[in-house]
Design a protein around this motif. Structure first.
Motif, PDB file in Angstrom:
ATOM      1  N   LYS A 182     -38.803  20.752  -4.342  1.00 59.80           N
ATOM      2  CA  LYS A 182     -37.857  19.740  -3.849  1.00 59.80           C
ATOM      3  C   LYS A 182     -38.614  18.496  -3.414  1.00 59.80           C
ATOM      4  O   LYS A 182     -39.689  18.575  -2.839  1.00 59.80           O
ATOM      5  CB  LYS A 182     -37.112  20.325  -2.653  1.00 59.80           C
ATOM      6  CG  LYS A 182     -35.704  19.777  -2.487  1.00 59.80           C
ATOM      7  CD  LYS A 182     -34.930  20.565  -1.476  1.00 59.80           C
ATOM      8  CE  LYS A 182     -35.167  19.987  -0.114  1.00 59.80           C
ATOM      9  NZ  LYS A 182     -34.276  20.583   0.890  1.00 59.80           N
ATOM     10  N   PRO A 183     -38.063  17.284  -3.625  1.00 52.54           N
ATOM     11  CA  PRO A 183     -38.725  16.059  -3.155  1.00 52.54           C
ATOM     12  C   PRO A 183     -38.663  15.953  -1.641  1.00 52.54           C
ATOM     13  O   PRO A 183     -37.813  16.533  -0.993  1.00 52.54           O
ATOM     14  CB  PRO A 183     -37.932  14.949  -3.821  1.00 52.54           C
ATOM     15  CG  PRO A 183     -36.591  15.535  -4.074  1.00 52.54           C
ATOM     16  CD  PRO A 183     -36.806  16.980  -4.340  1.00 52.54           C
ATOM     17  N   LEU A 186     -35.749   6.971   1.323  1.00 48.51           N
ATOM     18  CA  LEU A 186     -36.146   5.680   0.775  1.00 48.51           C
ATOM     19  C   LEU A 186     -35.424   5.390  -0.516  1.00 48.51           C
ATOM     20  O   LEU A 186     -35.162   4.239  -0.858  1.00 48.51           O
ATOM     21  CB  LEU A 186     -37.658   5.654   0.537  1.00 48.51           C
ATOM     22  CG  LEU A 186     -38.524   5.558   1.783  1.00 48.51           C
ATOM     23  CD1 LEU A 186     -39.983   5.703   1.427  1.00 48.51           C
ATOM     24  CD2 LEU A 186     -38.309   4.218   2.478  1.00 48.51           C
ATOM     25  N   ALA A 187     -35.151   6.442  -1.207  1.00 50.37           N
ATOM     26  CA  ALA A 187     -34.472   6.227  -2.490  1.00 50.37           C
ATOM     27  C   ALA A 187     -33.021   5.784  -2.302  1.00 50.37           C
ATOM     28  O   ALA A 187     -32.409   5.251  -3.241  1.00 50.37           O
ATOM     29  CB  ALA A 187     -34.536   7.509  -3.310  1.00 50.37           C
ATOM     30  N   GLU A 188     -32.531   5.997  -1.091  1.00 47.89           N
ATOM     31  CA  GLU A 188     -31.123   5.593  -0.857  1.00 47.89           C
ATOM     32  C   GLU A 188     -31.048   4.083  -0.899  1.00 47.89           C
ATOM     33  O   GLU A 188     -31.721   3.384  -0.161  1.00 47.89           O
ATOM     34  CB  GLU A 188     -30.666   6.095   0.507  1.00 47.89           C
ATOM     35  CG  GLU A 188     -30.257   7.541   0.505  1.00 47.89           C
ATOM     36  CD  GLU A 188     -30.082   8.063   1.920  1.00 47.89           C
ATOM     37  OE1 GLU A 188     -29.984   7.230   2.856  1.00 47.89           O
ATOM     38  OE2 GLU A 188     -30.074   9.286   2.103  1.00 47.89           O
ATOM     39  N   ARG A 189     -30.271   3.613  -1.682  1.00 47.06           N
ATOM     40  CA  ARG A 189     -30.111   2.159  -1.791  1.00 47.06           C
ATOM     41  C   ARG A 189     -28.676   1.839  -1.464  1.00 47.06           C
ATOM     42  O   ARG A 189     -27.772   2.322  -2.094  1.00 47.06           O
ATOM     43  CB  ARG A 189     -30.442   1.708  -3.222  1.00 47.06           C
ATOM     44  CG  ARG A 189     -31.917   1.745  -3.506  1.00 47.06           C
ATOM     45  CD  ARG A 189     -32.545   0.377  -3.217  1.00 47.06           C
ATOM     46  NE  ARG A 189     -33.996   0.473  -3.263  1.00 47.06           N
ATOM     47  CZ  ARG A 189     -34.718   0.735  -2.167  1.00 47.06           C
ATOM     48  NH1 ARG A 189     -34.131   0.936  -0.998  1.00 47.06           N
ATOM     49  NH2 ARG A 189     -36.033   0.812  -2.260  1.00 47.06           N
ATOM     50  N   SER A 190     -28.645   1.026  -0.431  1.00 45.59           N
ATOM     51  CA  SER A 190     -27.264   0.680  -0.078  1.00 45.59           C
ATOM     52  C   SER A 190     -26.813  -0.474  -0.930  1.00 45.59           C
ATOM     53  O   SER A 190     -27.620  -1.233  -1.469  1.00 45.59           O
ATOM     54  CB  SER A 190     -27.187   0.324   1.395  1.00 45.59           C
ATOM     55  OG  SER A 190     -27.786  -0.932   1.603  1.00 45.59           O
TER      56      SER A 190
END
Lengths: 431, 537
Positions: free
Chosen positions: A75-76, A83-87
């Motif tokens: 799992k990452p 951080l990969a969440e981009r709003s």
């Protein structure tokens, strides 16, 4: 042979002939186990039809725990996830743009600038009011009397063990080198070293310097003499050649050998004859010997008589010789003493530098103090004085040496140097 | 069989240690070790048996006492050196990175500082010990005071040097303890007497000194550091004894004006008393063999007090071409007043055209615009006056004239030595001498004529008579001068010669022979001089 093989094979495989042998040598554990399983099932279920497939087997939908763990490992990281969440909402720029900022009142400075200016003014006021005293790194130490009597501190016996005591200097620190004791710190110069010396003193000093130089020259000459090629070697070489030729001459020439050998035998014969002496000869020899002895004795006595006449002269000579020896011995002792007082000439690897005698030659002497050109260097004087007193070991400056010799190359373009230059100058001239 | 002795436990092997082993023991670099040895006064030694000391090797090595090196381990400076090494590493790192502001703050805040007070106190437990080494210190300070500041020599060090030598010179001028001056080709040698110790130091001429390449500068700088501290403390103590505040406010290095203002009346009397005491002690020390007669002490002290007031009534003006740094020091140490050209230094006390000036020191071939009432002399006159301890005839030292030789004051004329007296005549005595000489000449001539007549009558040849003349006259004079004490002395000597062995007698005779030769030489020179004198007139 064939019989043996067959016997071997027969041994490997036991016979199964007969019921007993057959029952003994077979392995029916597998069969027995299977039958046991059936029987046990029968015991449980009774004598019924065999079970169906779906009653015996199931399909695994849950999955292996090991595999589950492995998947969990791959799992990452949570950080990466976040951080990969981009709003969808865009971020705000750090720098405030003029366009974005709106001054409260046009023309007047903004609140921010006002604050900044106040800060600077405050800082400046503080600085000018009380200048920050720089830490005095020079550590003013010379403001007290070092040799004043120190105040006596009361010794508390309970604290003595705990206090750190100053290390006591060992007795060897008191041993000053002989050279330090016997040499003066600043050596007073010769009278001839004055800038306007008197004639005699100047001459004395010049003589002293001259003798030193003379010694050096003589030593150099002696060395040269020892190292120079000697003419005697040439003669020696010549001699050696001759000798070799002579020797070789005798051995090489075979023709003369026989003649020589013949001569030799004759000579031998002669010698043998001579050895047999006659009585007369012997008597003669004895007489001659006696006479010789007598003569010598007489001569000896005559010499002694002569010497008696010369007694005084001989005594004088002896006295002179003793005086010379005494002189030499006293000189030697004095020299040894002087050397011992002068200190070590060599400490470590290098020898103590010697002070060269500073004297100005007759034409260099100046008439006035204004025209004086100083002679000698005080740096060297002080440094050599320190070495002479054996305070430090003599030092020689370490020469930087490269492991390789620098090679000089010429670039290819340099070969065309002249042509290029000519072209360049031609251009400029044309202009 | 006795006790089995193990090798390397006793004797040379156990007392000496080579330099490399010492470095390993102390864990410092060679340069730091050298510095430490110089500062602490640990000297390299020479064992009698190098092979034993070096465990069988005869390779040349430098040896130290093991006890000295063990003592070094307790030295607080050692830790300071190690701290400095760590600091230097950090600073270097920061500088190479280009962070100059960090470097500056590092240097200001964390640089380890050490001082050498405890070392000075250890090496010189009393003030007199420190005075004994002061000459070396002064020479070093004077040498570095004129160096340009560069990578190795810090400007602060040079400034400290200048300050300290100015203070010391000011002290000597106040206490008037300068005794001898010598202009040599290498530099100017001074000798002063402080608290009974004679201190001789050398001052270089103020030309740019060429620094030779074979001199190790780090060693010299270490010595300079140590001597700066030493001289600072010595100055403090000296000024304390004169009751002057230390450090004094010297307006300019060579000005010393403010120093004058500091001296009050009470202090002056105290200083005089101190000086007088010094003289007494030193005079007492000079006599070694014979009993110290009161007269001798009085004479010595008189001489020194004369020297201190030598130039009391003289007012000097120093020309531009003469060395002011030397001449001002010499003149003021003997009670004189001095001024100089404004182009040479600041705040000259009075101008060149002042009427009070009695002497002008100039070094030019000719002097234009001579002022009546002033004596024009060359700088050597001052040095010779100080060495002779009286004021000499200034006519022989006129600018442009060939000067009499500048004799070394350090060469003490032993008994029976010929003292060239060409310049010893002073102005005052000159006239008296002339009269006396004139009288003597007449008497001598009559006597000579009479004796010659007698000799002729007796039949003695001219040469014999001249030889005989000198001898009997000499002996006559000697018989007249013989007193009872001297007769007794001679008798004792004769007795002693009888008791000697042959060897001793021969030695004694040789010595006497040498002495007689010397005396004969001196007499010859004196006769020649006497012969020249009437010729001159």
């Amino acid at each position: 042979m064939s019989a043996e093989n067959t016997a071997k094979i027969a041994k490997a495989q036991p016979s199964r002939k007969g019921k007993k042998a057959w029952r003994k040598n077979i392995d029916i554990t597998g069969v027995e186990d299977g039958l046991e399983v059936l029987r046990s099932e029968e015991r449980v279920r009774g004598k019924t039809t065999p079970l169906e497939d779906h009653q015996l087997f199931t399909i695994d939908t849950v999955g292996d725990s090991k595999v589950k763990r492995q998947l969990a490992k791959d799992k990452p990281l949570k950080v990466d996830e976040i951080l990969a969440e981009r709003s969808a909402v865009p971020a705000v720029n750090g720098r405030a743009l003029r366009s974005s900022a709106k001054p409260a009142s046009k023309g007047k400075p903004s609140k921010y600038t006002l604050e900044k200016v106040e800060k600077i003014a405050k800082r400046k006021a503080e600085e000018s009011a009380a200048p920050v005293k720089k830490k005095n790194k020079s550590s003013q130490t010379n403001t007290y009397d070092l040799w004043a009597d120190a105040p006596v501190e009361e010794k508390n016996p309970y604290l003595e063990d705990v206090r750190t005591h100053k290390a006591k200097a060992p007795a060897t620190m008191e041993h000053t080198p002989k050279a330090l004791v016997n040499h003066v710190n600043v050596v007073v110069p010769d009278a001839g070293a004055s800038y306007n010396p008197s004639m005699e003193e100047h001459q004395k000093l010049l003589d002293k310097a001259h003798s030193v130089e003379l010694k050096k020259v003589e030593a150099a000459k002696k060395l040269d003499e020892q190292l120079a090629y000697r003419k005697e070697l040439d003669d020696l070489a010549h001699e050696l050649e001759e000798h070799n030729a002579h020797v070789n001459g005798e051995t090489v020439e075979d023709e003369e050998e026989t003649a020589i050998s013949a001569d030799a035998t004759e000579a031998e014969k002669k010698k043998q004859n001579e050895i047999r002496k006659t009585r007369t000869k012997r008597n003669k020899e004895r007489k001659a010997q006696l006479e010789r002895a007598l003569r010598e004795k007489k001569q000896h006595e005559r010499n002694i008589r002569k010497q008696i006449d010369k007694l005084e002269a001989i005594e004088e000579e002896l006295a002179q010789r003793y005086a010379d020896l005494e002189n030499l011995s006293t000189k030697r002792d004095a020299h040894r003493e002087a050397e011992a007082l002068a200190g070590k000439k060599r400490l470590g690897k290098h020898y103590v530098q010697e002070m060269s005698i500073e004297v100005q030659l007759q034409d260099e002497l100046s008439e006035t103090l204004r025209q004086l050109k100083p002679e000698g260097n005080i740096f060297r004087d002080r440094f050599v004085s320190i070495q002479e007193r054996n305070i430090i070991e003599p030092r020689v400056p370490v020469q930087k040496h490269t492991k390789y010799k620098p090679k000089a190359y010429e670039r290819r373009s340099y070969k065309n140097f002249d042509a290029e230059q000519a072209r360049f100058y031609a251009k400029t001239d044309k202009k | 069989m006795g006790k089995i002795n193990k090798k390397g436990v006793k004797g040379a092997a156990a007392n000496f240690i080579t330099r490399q082993r010492a470095l390993n023991k102390l864990q410092i670099s060679l340069a730091d070790f050298r510095r430490l040895c110089i500062l602490k006064g640990i000297y390299p030694r020479d064992p009698k048996n190098k092979k034993k000391a070096n465990k069988g090797s005869t390779a040349p090595a430098t040896f130290y006492y093991i006890k000295d090196i063990q003592y070094l381990l307790h030295e607080p400076l050692l830790q300071k050196f190690r701290d400095y090494k760590a600091f230097a590493k950090k600073l270097n790192r920061v500088l190479h990175k280009g962070e100059y502001s960090t470097a500056k703050s590092l240097e200001e805040n964390t640089k380890p500082v050490y001082n050498l007070d405890h070392i000075v106190k250890e090496r010189y437990p009393s003030f007199i010990d420190a005075l004994r080494d002061l000459d070396d210190a002064l020479s070093m300070l004077f040498l570095f005071s004129k160096m340009p500041a560069d990578n190795k020599i810090k400007a602060k060090a040079v400034a400290d040097c200048q300050k300290l030598i100015a203070e010391f010179q000011a002290y000597v001028m106040k206490a008037k303890c300068l005794r001898k001056v010598f202009f040599s080709i290498k530099g100017i040698y001074y000798q002063a007497e402080i608290k009974g110790q004679t201190i001789t130091w050398i001052v270089p001429y103020q030309f740019s000194q060429a620094v030779p390449t074979d001199v190790d500068f780090r060693v010299m700088l270490t010595f300079l550091e140590f001597y700066t501290t030493l001289t600072g403390f010595v100055n403090y103590r000296l000024y304390n004894e004169l009751n002057i505040a230390y450090p004094p406010n010297l307006s300019e290095m060579a000005g010393f004006d403010a120093g004058d203002a500091m001296l009050t009346k009470t202090e002056a009397t105290a200083e005089d008393a101190v000086a007088a005491l010094d003289e007494f002690k030193s005079a007492g020390g000079e006599e070694d063999k014979d009993t110290v007669t009161l007269r001798q002490i009085q004479d010595a002290s008189n001489e020194v007090s004369n020297l201190q007031q030598l130039f009391a009534n003289c007012v000097f003006f120093i020309s531009r071409e003469t060395p002011r740094y030397a001449l001002e020091f010499m003149i003021r140490s003997c009670g004189g007043q001095v001024s100089w050209d404004p182009s040479v230094g600041e705040n000259p006390p009075f101008a060149e055209n002042d009427e009070r000036i009695t002497h002008q020191i100039s070094d030019r071939p000719t002097v234009s615009n001579r002022v009546l009432g002033r004596a024009y002399v060359q700088p050597q006159w001052i040095a010779d006056c100080i060495n002779a301890r009286r004021i000499l005839r200034s006519k022989t030292y006129e600018p442009g004239q060939v000067l009499p030789p500048h004799l070394s004051p350090f060469v003490e004329a032993k008994e029976g030595d010929y003292v060239p007296g060409s310049a010893i005549d002073s102005d005052a005595e000159e006239e008296e001498e002339e009269e006396v000489v004139a009288e003597d000449k007449e008497d001598d001539k009559e006597d000579v004529y009479e004796s010659e007549l007698k000799a002729e009558a007796a039949g003695v040849t001219f040469s014999e008579s001249t030889n005989a003349e000198t001898k009997p006259t000499a002996s006559k004079k000697s018989t007249k001068k013989r007193s009872a004490a001297e007769v007794e002395e001679e008798e004792q000597k004769e007795m002693a010669t009888v008791m000697m062995t042959n060897k001793q007698r021969k030695l004694y005779q040789k010595m006497q022979h040498g002495k007689q030769k010397k005396v004969a030489e001196v007499e010859k020179l004196q006769r020649k001089k006497a012969a020249l004198k009437p010729k001159k007139k």
